[in-house]
Design a protein around this motif. Sequence first.
Motif, short mmCIF file in Angstrom:
data_model
loop_
_atom_site.label_atom_id
_atom_site.label_comp_id
_atom_site.label_asym_id
_atom_site.label_seq_id
_atom_site.Cartn_x
_atom_site.Cartn_y
_atom_site.Cartn_z
N SER A 424 76.88 58.99 43.50
CA SER A 424 77.19 57.17 43.73
C SER A 424 79.01 57.49 42.94
N LYS A 425 78.88 56.71 43.16
CA LYS A 425 80.11 56.10 42.85
C LYS A 425 80.62 55.23 40.72
N ILE A 426 81.82 55.96 40.29
CA ILE A 426 81.56 55.30 39.49
C ILE A 426 81.97 54.05 38.85
N LYS A 427 81.11 52.40 38.66
CA LYS A 427 81.24 51.68 38.89
C LYS A 427 82.31 50.79 37.11
N SER A 428 81.90 51.23 36.33
CA SER A 428 82.18 51.09 35.49
C SER A 428 82.65 52.16 34.17
N ILE A 429 83.13 52.84 32.97
CA ILE A 429 82.91 53.33 32.04
C ILE A 429 82.82 52.52 30.46
N GLU A 430 81.71 53.06 29.87
CA GLU A 430 82.24 52.31 28.72
C GLU A 430 82.04 53.12 27.25
N LYS A 431 83.66 52.34 25.95
CA LYS A 431 84.08 54.06 25.11
C LYS A 431 84.20 52.84 23.96
N ASN A 432 83.87 53.67 23.21
CA ASN A 432 84.48 53.57 21.94
C ASN A 432 85.56 53.02 21.50
N VAL A 433 85.87 52.51 19.59
CA VAL A 433 86.84 52.81 19.39
C VAL A 433 87.77 54.00 19.40
N ASN A 434 86.68 55.49 19.45
CA ASN A 434 87.63 56.19 19.48
C ASN A 434 87.71 57.29 20.13
N GLY A 435 87.63 56.23 21.83
CA GLY A 435 87.69 57.22 23.24
C GLY A 435 86.18 58.37 23.26
N LYS A 436 85.60 57.73 22.89
CA LYS A 436 84.63 58.61 22.94
C LYS A 436 83.60 57.38 24.09
N ILE A 437 82.56 58.21 24.84
CA ILE A 437 82.51 57.48 26.13
C ILE A 437 80.45 57.31 26.32
N GLU A 438 80.34 56.45 26.15
CA GLU A 438 79.17 55.39 25.43
C GLU A 438 78.11 55.32 26.77
N LYS A 439 78.73 54.90 28.08
CA LYS A 439 77.98 54.21 28.73
C LYS A 439 79.04 54.15 30.35
N ILE A 440 77.85 55.24 31.31
CA ILE A 440 78.73 55.51 32.81
C ILE A 440 77.62 54.63 33.78
N VAL A 441 78.55 53.34 34.56
CA VAL A 441 77.64 52.38 35.22
C VAL A 441 77.70 52.98 36.38
N LEU A 442 76.82 53.55 37.68
CA LEU A 442 76.78 54.22 38.88
C LEU A 442 76.44 52.98 39.82
N ASN A 443 77.46 53.11 40.91
CA ASN A 443 77.04 52.38 41.95
C ASN A 443 77.56 52.75 43.11
N ASP A 444 76.08 52.77 44.56
CA ASP A 444 76.31 52.98 45.26
C ASP A 444 76.93 52.16 46.58
N GLY A 445 76.78 51.16 46.24
CA GLY A 445 77.25 50.06 46.56
C GLY A 445 75.31 49.19 47.05
N LEU A 446 73.96 49.73 47.07
CA LEU A 446 72.88 49.41 46.63
C LEU A 446 71.92 49.37 45.80
N PHE A 447 72.44 50.50 44.63
CA PHE A 447 72.15 50.75 43.51
C PHE A 447 72.25 51.51 42.69
N THR A 448 72.04 51.17 41.52
CA THR A 448 72.87 51.02 39.92
C THR A 448 71.94 51.69 39.34
N ILE A 449 72.45 52.97 38.54
CA ILE A 449 72.13 53.82 38.10
C ILE A 449 73.41 53.49 36.38
N ASN A 450 72.06 53.64 35.31
CA ASN A 450 73.09 53.07 33.97
C ASN A 450 73.07 54.67 32.82
N LEU A 451 74.00 55.10 33.35
CA LEU A 451 74.20 56.50 31.87
C LEU A 451 74.36 56.15 30.62
N ASN A 452 73.67 55.91 29.48
CA ASN A 452 73.61 55.92 28.45
C ASN A 452 74.13 57.70 27.86
#
Length: 731
Positions: A424-452
């Motif tokens: 899939s492709k990365i739709k968005s990357i959520e980070k906290n104030v320290n730069g730590k990745i909290e969530k990556i959202v993937l979307n291939d145009g049809l399906f969305t996968i949220n990685l916590n």
Amino acid sequence: MEWLTYLLKVTACTALFFGFYLVVLRKLTFFKINRFYLLASLFLSFIIPALQFEVKREMPMLETELVDMPDLKPIQPAPVQLIQPIMVEYQPGVTSKIDWVVIMAYAYSGIALLLFLLCLWRLFVLLKHTGNYTKNSSGLKLITKTEGFTNCSFFNYVFINDADLSATDLSVLLKHEQVHARQYHSIDKIILMVFKSFLWFNPIVYLYDKALEQVHEYEADEITSADCGSEAYANLLLKLAISKSNMPLIHNFVKSPIKARIKMLFHAKSKNMKKLMYLLAIPVAVGLVWLFAVQVVYAQNIKDESKSSKDFYEGALKGKVLNIKKETIGLYTFDLLSDGKIYPIEATTFKEKIKVGDELIVYISVKGFNMRKMDKNGKVIAETNRPIYNATKITTFDGSLIYKQKIENHAFLYEANKARSASSKIKSIEKNVNGKIEKIVLNDGLFTINLNLKAQNIHNSYLKTGDQVLVKFIGEKLVSKNTYTTDKMIVLYSEPKKYTIKNEALYNRFYFSDGKQKVAVVKNQTTEVAKPVTPKIISFSKITGDVQHKISYMENVVIDISNCRLEAEYVELDQLNGKMIAKNSVLKAKDGESETAKIIVFNLRNGSYSAENGTGATKVPKGLEADHQMLQRMRDSLTKADNKVETSVSYSARDSVKMSRDKTIVTLYGKAKLDYKNFTISADEATYNKNTEKITAKNLILRNKLTGITTIGSYGEFDINGKVEVWQSNK
């Protein structure tokens, strides 16, 4: 980068077109044609890079014949150190990376927009001065001005300073500006202003602007001087040369270089034959189209002499259904009469929707294929005498849809180790104030996968929005339509594999250190270790073989094997599987004893064999009693297993394993392998239905573990209680 590539191609086109104008056309006195060429070439410079043409070139298939190929032993290669992907995790001090491509895009767009707005502002300022005017007999709107831009025109508005002009000079000037108005030269000026806004970085477009303005003045000078005389007109140009204007949208009477205009007044007119020189621009345009708009695709033309070219058909067939019939288990066809020719069409999935006599339009997309039905020993039982075609869409004559081939989309696939895999492709990357990745959202145009990823303490600045990635995970939940979420990501790779985010605990549970899957397999029953034997061929009357699978077929053959001599009418020697089958044979021991058997099966890996004399009895000459006793124990255990209903099936796949929600239907993709009873199936794709206890496989190799016989087919259906059907396509 596609936008930048397009603009560079436009720049190259403008350079070549304008270079041709400077070298060939600039000195010609066909001013109207020169004006048309400059405008047309500028538009073509934008159009040509946007065109896309595909040219296919066929490459002939080289036919080679291998004769007496010797057995080549592979050379043991030296160890190779593989470069591992960069592992990026737990990096708290990584600085952000500047995306220069995005910055360039914003900079170009901002400057282009600013210049376009500036063009609109200049047009607005010019129109403010057109309020008070007097209209003369020629239709020109005269506006008197004593400062700023004077003695110039914009469409039919003429700005004059009559204090500096005599009545005769004013008449000549108005004649000149009338030519500009009637030829709509102001439209060209506006077009050039827009082009300069979007190609502000291209110096050629500014040369276009000057050349086009010069052509405008040459055209107006030519017509005006014809009335008042070239010498008097030249004197007027010199008189007004001291007046200048910086307004780019107007035609100033003396703005263009005076020296060039006066020289052109007295220049000899070009002969009409020189108009043929404009045809030389055609090869320039064709060359640019070939360079920037044509893509050459090389395809290999594989000839099939066994079939006529009419057997291949792409497009739509319009005709009537003659019959509907069953070819074999799970395969139905119908005959379509179209233009006097009968086409057999595969109809397994929609046979209930059609009937004999229906008039249909059938869309064909693939080449027809012949079907061969084979038994479990590899013998051809039946074969279709005509190619069968696959349909992608079927409608009635009035357009009503009967059938359309469906393409299944899946959010992810199951691997053999039960992990989920998705590209899939990365739709968005959520980070906290320290730069730590909290969530990556993937979307291939049809399906969305949220990685916590809150619990994984990951710092990674190399992955960014829009990157293509491959992710593997477990524990997903369907939270809404086509949207899944999970907090158990195993590993995430960038594609190509350059950056990696890995959950070490989960990764070690599902994969080995080299990336191979950990799959539970059924351990084979241990057997006694015996020494392999090698048959020595003494003589034969005929031999044929399959080089790829290392199988030899011999007739009237004599072979020495394990201190015995074998004489048989037919022998099949399978070197890869270590099997040899002899039919209508005599096995003679060195002490003189012999045995005649209908079939003898040798296991060359452990030196054992089994001889059947037609009544089921087995006899063994001296020298092989120990091997035979071992083989007899194995056969007794197999016989007992056969008498018991055994429905255990073990399976695995290289790519992925997909299961239905109730886990009763298993689909295997990529080097699928299934073991049940006395058979092993290897296939590109296979499906196992636990409810019906049936297996279907595509592009398969079936091996009987008792006899060692191998059967190759394109499609097979298997009942795990014993029924086997294999079909072979002959494309």
